[in-house]
Design a protein around this motif. Structure first.
Motif, short mmCIF file in Angstrom:
data_model
loop_
_atom_site.label_atom_id
_atom_site.label_comp_id
_atom_site.label_asym_id
_atom_site.label_seq_id
_atom_site.Cartn_x
_atom_site.Cartn_y
_atom_site.Cartn_z
N LYS A 1 47.14 10.57 62.75
CA LYS A 1 48.09 11.46 63.41
C LYS A 1 48.05 12.88 62.85
O LYS A 1 48.69 13.77 63.39
N TYR A 2 47.31 13.08 61.76
CA TYR A 2 47.24 14.40 61.15
C TYR A 2 45.95 15.10 61.53
O TYR A 2 44.86 14.55 61.36
N SER A 3 46.09 16.32 62.03
CA SER A 3 44.90 17.12 62.32
C SER A 3 44.41 17.74 61.01
O SER A 3 45.12 17.73 60.00
N ASP B 1 46.84 20.31 59.95
CA ASP B 1 48.02 19.71 59.32
C ASP B 1 47.74 19.36 57.86
O ASP B 1 48.54 19.64 56.97
N ILE B 2 46.60 18.74 57.64
CA ILE B 2 46.23 18.29 56.29
C ILE B 2 46.15 19.49 55.34
O ILE B 2 46.69 19.44 54.23
N LYS C 1 49.79 21.45 55.08
CA LYS C 1 50.79 20.70 54.32
C LYS C 1 50.29 20.29 52.95
O LYS C 1 50.98 19.59 52.22
N TYR D 1 40.10 11.03 56.53
CA TYR D 1 40.10 11.72 57.82
C TYR D 1 39.05 11.13 58.76
O TYR D 1 39.23 11.11 59.98
#
Length: 175
Positions: A23-25, A28-29, A32, A41
């Motif tokens: 769910k993390y692009s 995003d990674i 954040k 990934y």
């Protein structure tokens, strides 16, 4: 997610937060600072492995994405956000995960796995760590030598260096 433990006397329930890497692009990674997710990934691409393996254009796109990861890790290292050890560890763990989950897909494994540095017998991250440990041992031995209260053998034992190494640090020549 709920974790339920049933015992003869009662039932206990715990709420467990679950993080789904898929769910993390990449943005995003990195935004954040969830850098520990980078090795995993590749799972977000796992269902596309058959296509990547047989389609050079798709494989090139996947490799380009991993090139971006490498560049962004380099930027973070240059900015001092992460150290060389952390950067190299992320790369090596990524390579290990890729090799494990892409075993049936030789082109994916070679293309992306080789790009991420491959598994090394002695990883660069370990070399960096060992250099730091070796330097700390030598500094300890030099401090003990300057104090002048211990024998060469005692200093070798305390600093976990060989007698020869301590003698060299002390300026002695061994025969």
């Amino acid at each position: 997610m709920k974790y339920v433990i049933v015992t003869p006397g009662r039932t206990v329930q715990y709420d467990i937060p679950i993080m789904k890497v898929q769910k993390y692009s990449l943005d995003d990674i990195f935004e954040k600072r969830l850098l520990m997710l980078i090795p995993f990934y590749i799972f977000s691409h796992e269902k596309g492995f058959p296509e990547y393996n047989s389609n050079e254009q798709k494989l090139a796109e996947l490799k380009a994405e991993y090139q971006i990861i490498l560049e962004r890790l380099d930027e973070l290292e240059q900015q001092g956000v992460i150290g060389a050890f952390d950067r190299r560890t992320i790369i090596e763990l990524s390579s290990d995960v890729i090799k494990e989950i892409a075993q049936k897909y030789e082109n994916v494994q070679k293309g992306v796995g080789d790009m991420m540095g491959g598994a090394l017998i002695e990883t660069e991250a370990r070399k960096i760590l060992n250099q730091g440990i070796d330097l700390a041992k030598k500094k300890t031995a030099i401090k003990l030598l300057k104090m002048g209260k211990l024998t060469i053998e005692e200093i070798a034992e305390c600093s976990e260096l060989s007698v020869t190494e301590v003698e060299q640090l002390a300026g002695f020549q061994t025969v």
